[in-house]
Design an enzyme around this catalytic site. Structure first.
Site, short mmCIF file in Angstrom:
data_model
loop_
_atom_site.label_atom_id
_atom_site.label_comp_id
_atom_site.label_asym_id
_atom_site.label_seq_id
_atom_site.Cartn_x
_atom_site.Cartn_y
_atom_site.Cartn_z
N ARG A 74 -16.35 13.91 -7.53
CA ARG A 74 -15.38 13.07 -7.42
C ARG A 74 -14.02 13.55 -6.38
NH1 ARG A 74 -13.41 12.85 -12.20
NH2 ARG A 74 -11.69 13.00 -12.25
N TYR A 132 -7.24 -10.42 5.54
CA TYR A 132 -8.28 -10.54 4.72
C TYR A 132 -7.59 -11.27 3.37
CZ TYR A 132 -12.39 -9.46 1.95
OH TYR A 132 -13.37 -9.42 1.26
N ASP A 205 -5.60 -3.15 9.59
CA ASP A 205 -7.06 -3.19 9.37
C ASP A 205 -7.86 -3.52 10.83
OD1 ASP A 205 -9.67 -4.00 8.70
OD2 ASP A 205 -9.22 -4.84 6.92
N LYS A 230 -19.41 -2.57 8.03
CA LYS A 230 -19.41 -3.65 9.23
C LYS A 230 -19.87 -2.87 10.46
CE LYS A 230 -17.54 -6.91 6.34
NZ LYS A 230 -16.95 -6.17 5.32
#
Length: 429
Positions: A74, A132, A205, A230
């Site tokens: 983690r 977004y 972004d 993407k």
């Protein structure tokens, strides 16, 4: 403006984007003499003895020595760390120290972890309205539960953005460039100037731009976000997200990832690294293809408007030309028709798939009114600035001539209009 001189490839600080994509941020010698980064599929990591453990803890806790290994999945993984170094090297530098990157399980995981880490009750966020949709929803709903206010201003209206900032309260300014789906391009110099005057942090972004077309750190931005799903992954087969910035600013976000547990699997990290190696080749072809498609659509009588920063008609063309080395692989356009006509056009296309993503080797197409705003009425969509006839076309790496021929045959299915109607819509007489 863009000058990536931060490659950790030995003796090669000035290589071009193709070489950087393959080699930047990597070590020539990898474990087991592997050419590619090995997938370390382990949830935990062992220590040889107590002295080995203490040496690790000294480095981790007090900085006494260099941290050269991991302890638990983690908190870190060798495969993930290798990809992070690559992404940090590709993104460039803010000129104030080492650049660092933190890889997450998705782009939204990167965004939400940043927001929950740098913000606290009583603070304020300003964002542009074309970010977004899920980012905006998270700020206006989840952050509101923690006493964090959000102001939304029109994209491109920098006076409104500056006026929305509350001195002593506004902590973060958020925007995207290019935005989705109208591909507005944020003026990074103006954003940074406003933020600096008000002692705010900035988050941009740049999923649509990629580090090949734009490196916001070099323009003074504090945090850069990518959905690695993407262009960076590039093959429509992996989820991931990354946050990049100055090492000191990024460290608390890395620590938060360990607490929140939104880590990325080493297999996914391996796939993301595979995509990085061809990033420059793919993005440059997608830039070229998208530019040609935008120019083709702009002159077509059945297309009312084309949104692409590479066109002189785009409201942010001048800013995009100053900031970007390429204008991206997404073209948005409005057809001469309604919701049904637009859906019929999309159904007539034979090469792109209908899907809510972008940046992969396959071309994808969507009707945002349905894909993202199906829960709204036509009137509500119009109020949000979302046209029922809007098409978002994300080009892949197929031959451009084939994509244009496919668009041509699909456009032929749209009923003809009177010449006077075309003139009125295109030239607003």
């Amino acid at each position: 403006m863009v000058n990536k001189n931060n490659s950790t490839l030995q003796g090669s600080p000035n290589h071009g984007d193709n070489t950087q994509s393959v080699h930047a941020g990597t070590s020539r010698k990898k474990a087991l003499n592997s050419l590619t980064t090995p997938i370390v599929q382990s949830a935990t990591y062992t220590f040889e003895n107590t002295a080995d453990l203490i040496a690790f803890l000294e480095a981790k806790t007090w900085g006494n020595g260099e941290k050269t290994r991991d302890e638990y999945g983690r908190y870190g993984n060798p495969t993930v760390s290798a990809v992070e170094k690559r992404l940090a090297a590709l993104e460039g530098t803010d000129g104030k120290g080492e650049t660092d990157a933190v890889l997450f399980s998705s782009g939204m995981a990167a965004i939400t972890t940043l927001l929950l880490t740098v913000l606290k009750a009583g603070q304020h966020v300003v964002m542009t309205d074309d970010v977004y949709r899920r980012t905006r929803i998270f700020c206006e709903t989840t952050l509101a539960k923690f006493g964090i206010d959000t102001s939304v201003v029109p994209v491109g209206d920098y006076d409104a953005l500056e006026n929305a900032v509350v001195k002593g309260k506004t902590r973060l300014i958020i925007s995207e460039t290019p935005t989705n789906p109208y591909l507005r391009v944020t003026d990074l110099e103006r954003i940074k100037t406003i933020a600096k005057a008000n002692r705010c942090l900035t988050m941009i972004d740049t999923t649509f731009a990629t580090p090949i077309n734009l490196c916001p750190l070099e323009w003074g931005i504090d945090y850069v976000i990518h959905s690695a799903t993407k262009y960076i992954g590039g093959h429509n087969d992996v989820l991931g997200g990354v946050l990049i910035g100055n090492e000191m600013r990024v460290k608390p976000i890395r620590d938060a990832r360990g607490a929140y547990g939104n880590t990325v699997d080493p297999q996914a990290a391996f796939l993301i690294e595979r995509g990085i190696k061809t990033l420059s080749l793919r993005v440059r072809q997608q830039n070229e293809t998208a530019q040609r498609i935008a120019e083709y659509l702009q002159q077509h009588p059945k297309v009312d408007h084309v949104y692409y920063p590479g066109l002189a008609s785009h409201p942010d063309h001048e800013v995009a030309s100053k900031q970007m080395t390429g204008f991206g692989g997404v073209v948005s356009f409005e057809l001469a028709g309604d919701l049904q006509t637009t859906g019929d056009f999309i159904d007539a296309l034979q090469i792109p798939y209908i899907a809510p993503s972008l940046g992969g080797v396959e071309s994808l197409v969507e009707q945002p009114a349905l894909m993202s705003y199906y829960d709204k009425t036509s009137e509500e969509r119009a109020a949000l600035g979302m046209s029922d006839s809007l098409v978002r076309y994300a080009v892949g790496i197929e031959d451009c001539d084939d994509l244009i021929a496919d668009l041509e045959q699909a456009l032929a299915t749209i009923p003809e209009r009177e010449l006077s109607d075309i003139w009125e819509i295109k030239f607003r007489v």
